[in-house]
Design an enzyme around this catalytic site. Structure first.
Site, PDB file in Angstrom:
ATOM      1  N   GLY A 200    -122.576  39.781 -85.740  1.00 32.41           N
ATOM      2  CA  GLY A 200    -123.389  38.620 -86.101  1.00 32.41           C
ATOM      3  C   GLY A 200    -124.834  39.021 -86.305  1.00 32.41           C
ATOM      4  N   SER A 201    -125.715  38.055 -86.119  1.00 28.49           N
ATOM      5  CA  SER A 201    -127.129  38.278 -86.431  1.00 28.49           C
ATOM      6  C   SER A 201    -127.846  39.034 -85.302  1.00 28.49           C
ATOM      7  CB  SER A 201    -127.804  36.922 -86.631  1.00 28.49           C
ATOM      8  OG  SER A 201    -127.668  36.162 -85.446  1.00 28.49           O
ATOM      9  N   PRO A 202    -128.919  39.749 -85.631  1.00 29.83           N
ATOM     10  CA  PRO A 202    -129.694  40.421 -84.584  1.00 29.83           C
ATOM     11  C   PRO A 202    -130.220  39.431 -83.534  1.00 29.83           C
ATOM     12  CG  PRO A 202    -130.303  41.273 -86.743  1.00 29.83           C
ATOM     13  CD  PRO A 202    -129.389  40.115 -86.990  1.00 29.83           C
ATOM     14  N   VAL A 204    -128.837  36.636 -82.318  1.00 30.60           N
ATOM     15  CA  VAL A 204    -127.787  36.339 -81.323  1.00 30.60           C
ATOM     16  C   VAL A 204    -127.381  37.632 -80.606  1.00 30.60           C
ATOM     17  CG1 VAL A 204    -125.494  35.342 -80.942  1.00 30.60           C
ATOM     18  CG2 VAL A 204    -127.036  34.287 -82.599  1.00 30.60           C
ATOM     19  N   GLY A 205    -127.472  38.759 -81.306  1.00 28.32           N
ATOM     20  CA  GLY A 205    -127.173  40.053 -80.673  1.00 28.32           C
ATOM     21  C   GLY A 205    -127.992  40.260 -79.404  1.00 28.32           C
ATOM     22  N   GLU A 222    -122.468  44.729 -83.854  1.00 29.31           N
ATOM     23  CA  GLU A 222    -122.480  44.963 -85.303  1.00 29.31           C
ATOM     24  C   GLU A 222    -123.372  43.888 -85.895  1.00 29.31           C
ATOM     25  OE1 GLU A 222    -121.222  47.441 -86.834  1.00 29.31           O
ATOM     26  OE2 GLU A 222    -119.821  48.274 -85.390  1.00 29.31           O
ATOM     27  N   CYS A 256    -122.899  41.617 -94.850  1.00 34.42           N
ATOM     28  CA  CYS A 256    -123.889  42.328 -94.030  1.00 34.42           C
ATOM     29  C   CYS A 256    -124.404  43.583 -94.718  1.00 34.42           C
ATOM     30  CB  CYS A 256    -123.288  42.689 -92.681  1.00 34.42           C
ATOM     31  SG  CYS A 256    -121.771  43.629 -92.826  1.00 34.42           S
TER      32      CYS A 256
HETATM   33  P1  NAD Z   1    -124.409  34.435 -85.866  1.00 33.29           P
HETATM   34  O1  NAD Z   1    -125.095  35.468 -85.057  1.00 33.29           O
HETATM   35  O2  NAD Z   1    -125.103  33.157 -86.114  1.00 33.29           O
HETATM   36  O3  NAD Z   1    -122.988  34.048 -85.223  1.00 33.29           O
HETATM   37  C1  NAD Z   1    -122.028  35.012 -84.884  1.00 33.29           C
HETATM   38  C2  NAD Z   1    -121.174  34.493 -83.730  1.00 33.29           C
HETATM   39  O4  NAD Z   1    -122.011  34.263 -82.613  1.00 33.29           O
HETATM   40  C3  NAD Z   1    -120.451  33.177 -84.010  1.00 33.29           C
HETATM   41  O5  NAD Z   1    -119.135  33.254 -83.490  1.00 33.29           O
HETATM   42  C4  NAD Z   1    -121.283  32.152 -83.252  1.00 33.29           C
HETATM   43  O6  NAD Z   1    -120.520  31.051 -82.780  1.00 33.29           O
HETATM   44  C5  NAD Z   1    -121.807  32.964 -82.086  1.00 33.29           C
HETATM   45  N1  NAD Z   1    -123.086  32.457 -81.580  1.00 33.29           N
HETATM   46  C6  NAD Z   1    -124.040  31.760 -82.248  1.00 33.29           C
HETATM   47  N2  NAD Z   1    -125.075  31.450 -81.436  1.00 33.29           N
HETATM   48  C7  NAD Z   1    -124.776  31.954 -80.217  1.00 33.29           C
HETATM   49  C8  NAD Z   1    -125.446  31.960 -78.956  1.00 33.29           C
HETATM   50  N3  NAD Z   1    -126.630  31.366 -78.784  1.00 33.29           N
HETATM   51  N4  NAD Z   1    -124.840  32.584 -77.926  1.00 33.29           N
HETATM   52  C9  NAD Z   1    -123.647  33.193 -78.095  1.00 33.29           C
HETATM   53  N5  NAD Z   1    -122.964  33.215 -79.255  1.00 33.29           N
HETATM   54  C10 NAD Z   1    -123.513  32.607 -80.311  1.00 33.29           C
HETATM   55  O7  NAD Z   1    -124.027  35.175 -87.248  1.00 33.29           O
HETATM   56  P2  NAD Z   1    -123.319  34.587 -88.527  1.00 33.29           P
HETATM   57  O8  NAD Z   1    -124.234  33.622 -89.209  1.00 33.29           O
HETATM   58  O9  NAD Z   1    -121.939  34.131 -88.204  1.00 33.29           O
HETATM   59  O10 NAD Z   1    -123.171  35.909 -89.413  1.00 33.29           O
HETATM   60  C11 NAD Z   1    -124.211  36.409 -90.192  1.00 33.29           C
HETATM   61  C12 NAD Z   1    -124.895  37.589 -89.537  1.00 33.29           C
HETATM   62  O11 NAD Z   1    -123.941  38.554 -89.118  1.00 33.29           O
HETATM   63  C13 NAD Z   1    -125.814  38.331 -90.507  1.00 33.29           C
HETATM   64  O12 NAD Z   1    -126.959  38.751 -89.824  1.00 33.29           O
HETATM   65  C14 NAD Z   1    -124.981  39.536 -90.923  1.00 33.29           C
HETATM   66  O13 NAD Z   1    -125.719  40.626 -91.407  1.00 33.29           O
HETATM   67  C15 NAD Z   1    -124.261  39.848 -89.643  1.00 33.29           C
HETATM   68  N6  NAD Z   1    -123.030  40.588 -89.901  1.00 33.29           N
HETATM   69  C16 NAD Z   1    -122.946  41.889 -89.501  1.00 33.29           C
HETATM   70  C17 NAD Z   1    -121.793  42.625 -89.790  1.00 33.29           C
HETATM   71  C18 NAD Z   1    -121.652  44.070 -89.399  1.00 33.29           C
HETATM   72  O14 NAD Z   1    -120.559  44.613 -89.516  1.00 33.29           O
HETATM   73  N7  NAD Z   1    -122.692  44.726 -88.937  1.00 33.29           N
HETATM   74  C19 NAD Z   1    -120.741  42.006 -90.463  1.00 33.29           C
HETATM   75  C20 NAD Z   1    -120.883  40.673 -90.837  1.00 33.29           C
HETATM   76  C21 NAD Z   1    -122.027  39.966 -90.548  1.00 33.29           C
END
Ligand code: NAD
Length: 482
Positions: A200-202, A204-205, A222, A256
Site C-alpha cells: 500500500g501507500s508509504p 499507511v506503511g 511493499e 505502483c
Molecule cells: P492504502 O495504503 O491506502 O491501503 C492499503 C491497505 O491498507 C488497504 O487494505 C487498506 O484498507 C489498509 N489501510 C488503510 N488505512 C489504514 C490504516 N490507517 N491502518 C491500517 N490499514 C490501513 O493503499 P491503496 O490506496 O490501496 O494502494 C495504493 C498505494 O499502494 C500506492 O502508494 C501504490 O504505489 C502502493 N502499491 C505498492 C505496490 C508494491 O508492490 N510496492 C503494489 C501496489 C500498490
C-alpha cells in the site's frame, strides 16, 4: 490517517479466527511439502477455472471497469505462473542449505533451514486486488504458515470474490479472509502475528511499521512513490513512446511501478510527444469514438481519487504547467483523459506526490549529469526506467541513482520474472516479493550447527583461564577464516 475503532462484533470475530489459527499453526507448519504443493495446485486449478475467472472478471469490471484481458494479464496469469514457480522450487527452497564450516569447528556440519514464521497477516491494496493478495498468500502457504488476509475495501466486489474463492479452498483455521476498512485493519494489527506483509501507500506503511513494533513482529512493506522514466537521445523514440504510453495507462496509471514522471532529453521531446499521442489514439481510440468510450481503459477507482488526481492537474496548470496531450475529465464517469504535462517545476504538487493516475508530467534535461539531482531530491523510488543505447550513459545513471527495480529499454516487466525479487528502498518499501527472496520473507531461516563426530576443542578453553586457553584462543580466531 488515524482509524476509528472497529465494532465489538468485528473484534470478537477477529479474535476467534486468530485463536483458531494459533491452535492450528503448529500442524500447518509440520505439513509435508507434497501436501503444500497439492494445495497450491488446487489453488492454481481453481483460479483458472472458467467459472471462477468469469466471476473475477465481472467483479473487477464492477469495481473499476477493468477489461477481462487486463484482468487475466495482471491478476490470474501472473499468479498462475508464480504458483508454478513455487511448485517447481519448493523442495529445493525447503531443503537444508549447507554453509561452510571453519576449520577449528571440524566435526560440525553447518546449515540454514527455512521454517515457517507461524501466523501471518496480509493487508493488500485495491489496484491489483487479486495479484497483490494472492502472491504473498501463496508464498505464505508454501512456507507453512496460517494466514489472515485483509483485502482492500475499495474494490468491494473483488474482495467478496476473494473471500468466496478462498473459502472454497481452505478451512479458516488455515487461511481466513477478513473484509473491512482501516478500522478492521487497526484491530488486526493489535494482535501478535508473527509476520505482516503489507502492500500500500508509504503513509499507511508507517502506521503498519509502528503497530508491528509493539509486538516486535517482522514486516514486509511493499510501498509506492514516484518512479521516474528517463529517455536519452540514443533511444528508439517511437518505440519508447509506445511502450511508455502502454505502461503508464495500463490499469489507467494506477500501478505502483508505472512511470510516474518522465525525464526526457530536450532534443527528443517533440518526437516523443507526437509518438505518445499516436500510441494513445491507437490503443484507446482506434474506432474514432473517443478515448472515453474505450473499454480497454479502466476508470479511476473512486471519487476521492478522481478529485485528488484532478487537483494535481489544476494545481500544476495554476502554477504555469501546460497540457501537451489530453487532460479532459468527466467526474460522473470517473474519467480523466490520459495526459502529458509540460513546463512542470518543483513547486507543483504533481512533482511531489505519487500521481497514481493517467497524468505524465515531463521534465527536460540537456546533460546526463543533470539527471541524478532531478531524481535524488525525492525519496528513493520503487522503479526507475532508462531508455537509451549508450551503455556508458546507462552505467552512469545506474551508479548515480537508486531504486528497488530498474528496467532498461522496457517498462512494467517487474512481475514477469519470478527469479528476480520485487521491492522498494526505504520510502518505497522494505523486504522483497517474488522468487526465493519473496518466499524467505515468510520463513525464519534457522542457523543449525550439528556436531556429528569428533569431540569439541572447547574443552581447551574452559576455566580456570591460563596460558593454554590464551594460546588456543588466539590460534582458533586466526584459523577461523581458513
Ligand atoms: P492504502 O495504503 O491506502 O491501503 C492499503 C491497505 O491498507 C488497504 O487494505 C487498506 O484498507 C489498509 N489501510 C488503510 N488505512 C489504514 C490504516 N490507517 N491502518 C491500517 N490499514 C490501513 O493503499 P491503496 O490506496 O490501496 O494502494 C495504493 C498505494 O499502494 C500506492 O502508494 C501504490 O504505489 C502502493 N502499491 C505498492 C505496490 C508494491 O508492490 N510496492 C503494489 C501496489 C500498490
Amino acid at each position: 490517517m488515524s482509524a476509528a475503532t472497529a465494532s465489538s462484533d468485528t473484534r470478537q470475530e477477529i479474535a476467534r479466527i486468530f485463536a483458531l489459527q494459533q491452535k492450528n499453526a503448529p500442524a500447518v507448519g509440520l505439513s509435508p511439502i507434497h501436501d503444500r504443493i497439492k494445495k497450491l495446485k488446487n489453488f492454481r486449478a481453481a483460479l483458472n477455472d472458467p467459472a471462477w475467472f468469469n466471476a473475477l472478471a465481472e467483479a473487477m469490471h464492477l469495481d473499476f471497469r477493468k477489461h477481462p484481458v487486463e484482468a487475466y494479464a495482471s491478476e490470474v496469469g501472473t499468479t498462475t505462473s508464480y504458483i508454478d514457480h513455487i511448485c517447481k522450487n519448493l523442495y529445493r527452497w525447503l531443503s537444508p542449505h549447507k554453509e561452510i564450516t571453519p576449520l577449528p569447528l571440524l566435526g560440525i556440519t553447518s546449515y540454514l533451514q527455512c521454517e515457517p514464521k507461524g501466523q501471518v497477516l496480509i493487508i493488500s491494496p485495491w489496484n491489483y486486488p487479486v495479484l497483490l493478495a494472492f502472491c504473498p498468500l501463496v508464498n505464505a502457504i508454501a512456507a507453512g504458515n496460517t494466514v489472515v488476509l485483509k483485502p482492500s475495501e475499495m474494490t468491494a466486489h473483488t474482495s467478496a470474490f476473494i473471500r468466496a474463492f478462498l473459502a472454497g479452498l481452505f478451512d479458516e483455521k488455515e487461511v481466513a479472509v477478513v473484509e473491512g476498512d482501516a478500522e478492521t485493519a487497526t484491530a488486526l494489527l493489535e494482535l501478535p502475528f508473527h509476520h505482516i506483509h503489507f502492500t500500500g501507500s508509504p503513509a499507511v506503511g508507517k502506521i503498519i511499521m509502528a503497530a508491528a513494533a509493539r509486538n516486535l513482529t517482522t514486516i514486509t512493506l511493499e510501498l509506492g512513490g514516484k518512479s521516474p522514466a528517463i529517455v536519452t537521445p540514443s533511444a528508439d523514440i517511437a518505440l519508447t513512446a509506445q511502450k511508455m504510453a502502454w505502461a503508464k495507462h495500463f490499469n489507467n496509471g494506477q500501478t505502483c511501478i508505472a512511470p510516474d514522471y518522465a525525464v526526457i532529453h530536450e532534443s527528443v521531446l517533440d518526437p516523443f510527444i507526437q509518438h505518445y499521442k499516436k500510441a494513445l489514439t491507437r490503443y484507446f481510440n482506434s474506432d474514432g469514438k473517443g478515448i472515453q468510450q474505450s473499454d480497454s481503459l479502466p476508470r479511476v477507482i473512486n471519487l476521492k481519487h478522481f478529485k485528488r488526481i484532478h487537483s494535481l492537474l489544476e494545481d500544476a496548470l495554476d502554477k504555469g504547467a501546460k497540457v501537451a496531450v489530453g487532460g479532459q475529465s468527466d467526474e460522473k464517469d470517473l474519467y480523466i483523459e490520459p495526459a502529458v504535462i509540460l513546463h512542470v517545476d518543483e513547486s507543483m504538487n504533481i512533482m511531489d506526490e505519487e500521481i497514481f493516475g493517467p497524468l505524465l508530467p515531463v521534465v527536460t534535461y540537456r546533460e546526463v549529469s543533470e539527471i541524478p539531482a532531478i531524481i535524488n531530491r525525492r525519496p528513493k523510488p520503487l522503479a526507475l526506467y532508462i531508455a537509451g543505447k549508450k551503455r556508458k550513459e546507462i552505467r552512469y545513471l545506474l551508479q548515480h541513482t537508486t531504486a528497488g527495480n530498474t528496467i532498461i529499454n522496457d517498462y512494467l516487466l517487474g512481475f514477469s520474472n519470478p527469479h528476480l525479487p520485487m521491492g522498494g528502498v526505504n520510502n518505497s518499501g522494505m523486504g522483497r516479493s517474488l522468487g526465493f527472496a519473496g518466499f524467505r520473507e515468510f520463513c525464519n531461516e534457522r542457523s543449525v550447527m550439528d556436531r556429528r563426530f569428533l569431540s569439541s576443542g572447547l574443552k581447551l578453553v574452559f576455566p580456570p583461564y591460563g596460558k593454554r586457553a590464551n594460546f588456543v584462543l588466539r590460534w582458533l580466531y586466526r584459523l577461523i577464516n581458513y
